[in-house]
Motif scaffolding. Structure first.
Motif, PDB file in Angstrom:
ATOM      1  N   PRO A  86       0.826  -1.097  -0.124  1.00 33.46           N
ATOM      2  CA  PRO A  86      -0.062  -0.050  -0.011  1.00 33.46           C
ATOM      3  C   PRO A  86       0.923   1.188   0.131  1.00 33.46           C
ATOM      4  N   ARG A  87       2.162   1.183   0.259  1.00 34.04           N
ATOM      5  CA  ARG A  87       2.845   2.398   0.226  1.00 34.04           C
ATOM      6  C   ARG A  87       2.890   2.818  -1.149  1.00 34.04           C
ATOM      7  N   GLN A  89       0.512   3.759  -2.761  1.00 33.49           N
ATOM      8  CA  GLN A  89      -0.444   4.638  -2.674  1.00 33.49           C
ATOM      9  C   GLN A  89      -0.352   5.672  -1.491  1.00 33.49           C
ATOM     10  N   THR A  90      -0.259   5.191  -0.401  1.00 36.72           N
ATOM     11  CA  THR A  90      -0.076   5.823   0.860  1.00 36.72           C
ATOM     12  C   THR A  90       1.119   6.895   0.952  1.00 36.72           C
ATOM     13  N   GLN A  95      -0.425  10.557   1.711  1.00 39.42           N
ATOM     14  CA  GLN A  95      -1.725  10.489   2.801  1.00 39.42           C
ATOM     15  C   GLN A  95      -1.494  10.737   3.966  1.00 39.42           C
ATOM     16  N   SER A 325      -7.589  -0.413  -1.474  1.00 34.81           N
ATOM     17  CA  SER A 325      -8.019   0.408  -0.283  1.00 34.81           C
ATOM     18  C   SER A 325      -6.694   1.019   0.272  1.00 34.81           C
ATOM     19  N   THR A 326      -7.018   2.353   0.673  1.00 39.42           N
ATOM     20  CA  THR A 326      -5.883   3.087   1.269  1.00 39.42           C
ATOM     21  C   THR A 326      -6.455   3.823   2.503  1.00 39.42           C
ATOM     22  N   ASP A 327      -5.556   4.532   3.325  1.00 37.22           N
ATOM     23  CA  ASP A 327      -5.862   5.272   4.242  1.00 37.22           C
ATOM     24  C   ASP A 327      -6.962   6.459   4.013  1.00 37.22           C
ATOM     25  N   ASP A 435      -7.717  11.409  -3.670  1.00 31.51           N
ATOM     26  CA  ASP A 435      -7.106  10.569  -3.010  1.00 31.51           C
ATOM     27  C   ASP A 435      -6.765  11.182  -1.671  1.00 31.51           C
TER      28      ASP A 435
END
Length: 458
Positions: A86-87, A89-90, A95, A325-327, A435
């Motif tokens: 997920p990093r 994205q996050t 985020q 799915s992200t934070d 985002d």
């Protein structure tokens, strides 16, 4: 093709034997089966120099994956959706207050393809120059041609870390890997880029005319003559001069480049990918593949595109969107990249379309509005959206040029929109509402730089 595969395979192996993990350090290897730096620096054979040159071409594309995925995420041209980590994205979207640090995800201790890989190419180019200068197997004209090629690659590669760390500055003196020079400001780094490219052009000029004396890969098809490589050098110089805000310098360089106002827009040198034993195109994804790790088109790019713009053909609408799915919630990618017909398609690193847009930008900044509009209309008419009919003030034309660059240069392995927004102080215009992230300005030096300075006492 078989000769290309042989050269590229051997060159990559030689590059691996020459370079260690430290992007500024040479490994001295005394292995008779693998050329060391010493062996190619002292009367190298023509074949040894050929291998080092082909290895430099392999190094030249080392930035592509990391820059394409990360920098184009920073500029919200794409999302790199990665369901297994997920990093992507996050962290890259910033985020929940995440900000770049010296060990930021994707750049690690060395800076990855945004920092280490360019310096590896720069230093391999230095090895190539020494090898060419210290051999009796090349005549003087051939030595100048090889030096010109090496410096052309260096000029291109120095721009990558410069634009990654920006105002934090980069090292430009890396001839001695155990005693590199100090960090210099962005403006000085870009002046250095200009000086290298001017020196490359001078070397090519001294080399005379005709074909390049060694074999280049298919990425330089159409440019494998001395005059063709001079044109590529000046195309890169035009990009550098735009970053330096030397608008007359942009036009001067373009006049000696391969820019063709009446020619195909996609013409230009490229990074080749021919498959095993070489690499595959790292940006290719099978259309509609069942995956949760893929580059997708950013929603704002789809939302802002003009409905009749034929550049929308770059975006392939998937039968099933990709969701991660992200934070900040679920990110949904409805379209993927459609530019690459196969996993062996070459990736251009500068092309005629960009050069025409640089011409428009230079004219606009010099208040030569009619010339700017003429160049803009070449791009607009090719995109099928008709001539420009807006205001002809500098501000209005820059708005238009940046919009055209957004779609003409979409998601190319350079992060054009991120850099463009920064150099025109428009980072706040890049949307984060999709985002919940942050737009970064620049990155710090990677941890390896800090550790190296502490170790050496620099």
């Amino acid at each position: 093709m078989k000769k290309h595969n042989l050269y590229m395979t051997l060159a990559i192996l030689i590059s691996m034997s020459i370079w260690g993990c430290n992007p500024l350090k040479l490994d001295e290897i005394d292995d008779p089966n693998n050329p060391s730096v010493g062996s190619v620096s002292n009367n190298a054979s023509r074949q040894q120099i050929q291998f080092v040159l082909t290895g430099l071409e392999a190094r030249h594309r080392g930035y592509v994956t990391n820059v394409s995925q990360a920098w184009n995420t920073f500029g919200r041209e794409i999302w790199y959706l990665n369901g297994s980590d997920p990093r992507s994205q996050t962290d890259w979207l910033g985020q929940n207050g995440r900000v770049p640090d010296r060990s930021y995800f994707g750049f690690g201790n060395t800076g990855g393809g945004s920092y280490a890989a360019p310096y590896q190419a720069i230093n391999q180019a230095n090895v190539l120059i020494r090898a060419a200068n210290n051999t009796t197997f090349l005549n003087d004209s051939e030595k100048r041609a090889v030096a010109g090629f090496a410096k052309m690659i260096q000029g291109y590669q120095f721009m990558i870390p410069a634009n990654f760390v920006y105002n934090n500055g980069i090292r430009i003196d890396v001839e001695d890997p155990l005693n590199p020079g100090p960090f210099v400001p962005y403006a000085q780094a870009m002046d250095h880029v200009r000086s290298i490219l001017v020196a490359a052009d001078a070397d090519f000029n001294a080399a005379g005319s005709g074909n390049f004396p060694l074999t280049l890969t298919s990425g330089f098809a159409g440019f494998n003559t001395i005059s063709g490589l001079r044109q590529v050098t000046n195309a890169i110089l035009a990009r550098a001069n735009a970053y330096r805000q030397d608008w007359q310098g942009v036009l001067t360089a373009l006049n000696s480049s391969f820019m063709n106002l009446n020619g195909p827009l996609n013409v230009g040198p490229a990074h080749p990918y021919v498959g095993p034993p070489d690499a595959f195109n790292p940006l290719f994804y099978v259309p509609n593949a069942a995956t949760n790790t893929i580059i997708v088109v950013h929603p704002s790019v789809l939302e802002d595109a003009l409905p009749n713009d034929n550049r929308r053909a770059k975006f392939f609408q998937r039968n099933t969107p990709v969701t991660v799915s992200t934070d900040a919630g679920v990110l949904t990618g409805t379209h993927q990249d459609a530019r690459w017909p196969s996993n062996t398609t070459s990736i251009p690193f500068i092309k005629n379309e960009e050069l025409i847009l640089l011409k428009a930008e230079a004219h606009a900044n010099l208040d030569q509005f009619a010339d700017a509009v003429a160049a803009i209309n070449i791009i607009r008419n090719a995109a099928g959206i008709g001539p420009y009919t807006g205001a002809t003030s500098r501000a209005a034309l820059i708005d238009e040029i940046l919009f055209q660059r957004r779609y003409s240069l979409w998601a190319e392995p350079w992060g054009h929109r991120w850099i463009d927004a920064r150099r025109y102080d428009r980072l706040n215009q890049i949307p984060t509402n999709f985002d919940g992230g942050t737009i970064f300005t620049q990155f710090p030096h990677p941890q390896a730089e800090l550790s190296w300075d502490q170790y050496t006492g620099n």
